[in-house]
Write a protein that holds these residues in place. Structure first.
Motif, PDB file in Angstrom:
ATOM      1  N   ARG A  17       0.834  -1.211   0.000  1.00 35.47           N
ATOM      2  CA  ARG A  17       0.000   0.000   0.000  1.00 35.47           C
ATOM      3  C   ARG A  17       0.868   1.259   0.000  1.00 35.47           C
ATOM      4  N   THR A  32       0.898   4.056  -2.987  1.00 29.56           N
ATOM      5  CA  THR A  32       0.714   5.491  -2.725  1.00 29.56           C
ATOM      6  C   THR A  32       1.895   6.299  -3.247  1.00 29.56           C
ATOM      7  N   ILE A  80      -1.311   9.006  -5.008  1.00 25.96           N
ATOM      8  CA  ILE A  80      -2.727   9.103  -4.642  1.00 25.96           C
ATOM      9  C   ILE A  80      -2.860   8.524  -3.242  1.00 25.96           C
ATOM     10  N   LYS A  81      -3.430   9.313  -2.326  1.00 19.91           N
ATOM     11  CA  LYS A  81      -3.488   8.886  -0.930  1.00 19.91           C
ATOM     12  C   LYS A  81      -4.835   8.307  -0.508  1.00 19.91           C
ATOM     13  N   SER A  82      -5.912   8.657  -1.196  1.00 21.34           N
ATOM     14  CA  SER A  82      -7.231   8.184  -0.766  1.00 21.34           C
ATOM     15  C   SER A  82      -7.603   6.885  -1.472  1.00 21.34           C
ATOM     16  N   VAL A  83      -8.389   6.064  -0.776  1.00 18.91           N
ATOM     17  CA  VAL A  83      -8.858   4.803  -1.367  1.00 18.91           C
ATOM     18  C   VAL A  83      -9.755   5.099  -2.563  1.00 18.91           C
ATOM     19  N   ALA A  84     -10.584   6.132  -2.446  1.00 21.77           N
ATOM     20  CA  ALA A  84     -11.467   6.506  -3.565  1.00 21.77           C
ATOM     21  C   ALA A  84     -10.645   6.888  -4.796  1.00 21.77           C
ATOM     22  N   GLY A  85      -9.599   7.661  -4.572  1.00 19.83           N
ATOM     23  CA  GLY A  85      -8.723   8.056  -5.677  1.00 19.83           C
ATOM     24  C   GLY A  85      -8.029   6.865  -6.301  1.00 19.83           C
ATOM     25  N   LEU A  86      -7.618   5.918  -5.454  1.00 23.56           N
ATOM     26  CA  LEU A  86      -6.969   4.704  -5.969  1.00 23.56           C
ATOM     27  C   LEU A  86      -7.958   3.839  -6.744  1.00 23.56           C
TER      28      LEU A  86
END
Length: 197
Positions: free
Chosen positions: A169, A173, A178-184
Motif C-alpha cells: 500500500r 501510494t 494518490i493517498k485516498s482509497v477513492a482516488g486509488l
C-alpha cells in the motif's frame, strides 16, 4: 538462500534479546550480532557488524533522536530495518521501518515476518525510486483495496502477511501519488485493472 543473513539486534532487554537470538539461530538462516542499546555507538556497530537486517526497539529512537538515526541509515541503504514492538508505538513512528515484528508472534511467524520485511525493503531500492509502474502484486493489492477490502482481508485473500500488504500500500501510494482509497479506485478503473460495474 545461499548464505545466512546477518542480523543486528538493538534492544536493551537481555531476556528479549536472548530469546529472539535463540529463535533466529535455531532457524539456521541467520547469523546474529546482538548489541545492548547505545545509539551513539550504533554507527560504529553498523560499520563493523555489517548487518543485512537491523531489528530495533523503536521506542529507543522516537522523536528527538529519529533524525539522527534516519540520517545514519541513509548511509546503509541495503539494510532492512525492522521495528521490534512490545508496547504501544504511534503509527507514524513505525512508518520509517521496512517491517514490524510483534513480540507476541509465533516462532514460525517471526522468521516469516523478517523475510516479508526483506522483500518489502528490496522493492524500494534507490535504483527503483524513479520507477512508477506498479508490480503485479501491487496491482492485486490495489484491486482489492478498490473493492473495499481491509488489510487483513487482502492478506488472507492473497496469502501474504498483513505487513506485506501495508508495504504494498505504501509503494502504491508513493508510485501513484494518490493517498485516498477513492482516488486509488478511480486510478484502478482508469487503468483497466478492474471492470466498471
Amino acid at each position: 538462500m545461499d548464505e545466512k543473513k546477518r542480523i543486528l539486534i538493538i534492544e536493551p532487554s537481555t531476556i528479549i534479546t536472548e530469546g529472539l537470538t535463540r529463535i533466529l539461530t535455531a532457524s539456521k538462516l541467520f547469523e546474529i550480532s546482538t548489541s545492548q542499546y547505545d545509539y551513539e555507538a550504533l554507527d560504529v556497530k553498523l560499520a563493523t557488524a555489517r548487518p543485512d537486517i537491523l531489528i530495533i526497539n523503536p521506542t529507543l529512537f522516537m522523536s528527538a533522536r529519529r533524525p539522527f538515526i534516519v540520517t545514519m541509515l541513509q548511509d546503509y541503504p541495503h539494510i532492512t530495518v525492522i521495528a521490534l514492538v512490545y508496547q504501544y508505538v504511534e503509527k507514524q513512528e513505525l512508518r520509517f521501518y521496512d517491517g514490524i515484528l510483534d513480540i507476541r508472534e509465533e516462532r514460525e511467524r517471526i522468521v516469516e515476518t523478517i523475510f516479508d520485511s526483506i522483500t518489502s525493503h528490496n522493492e524500494i531500492t534507490p535504483s527503483d525510486e524513479n520507477t512508477y509502474e506498479l508490480s503485479n502484486r501491487e496491482k492485486d493489492v490495489l484491486v482489492l483495496m478498490a473493492k473495499g477490502l481491509m488489510n487483513k482481508e487482502i492478506a488472507d485473500k492473497l496469502n501474504i502477511s498483513i505487513h506485506t500488504v501495508i508495504s504494498h500500500r505504501k509503494n502504491i501510494t508513493r508510485k501513484t501519488n494518490i493517498k485516498s482509497v477513492a482516488g486509488l479506485a478511480v486510478y484502478a478503473l482508469m487503468n483497466n485493472l478492474i471492470e466498471e460495474g
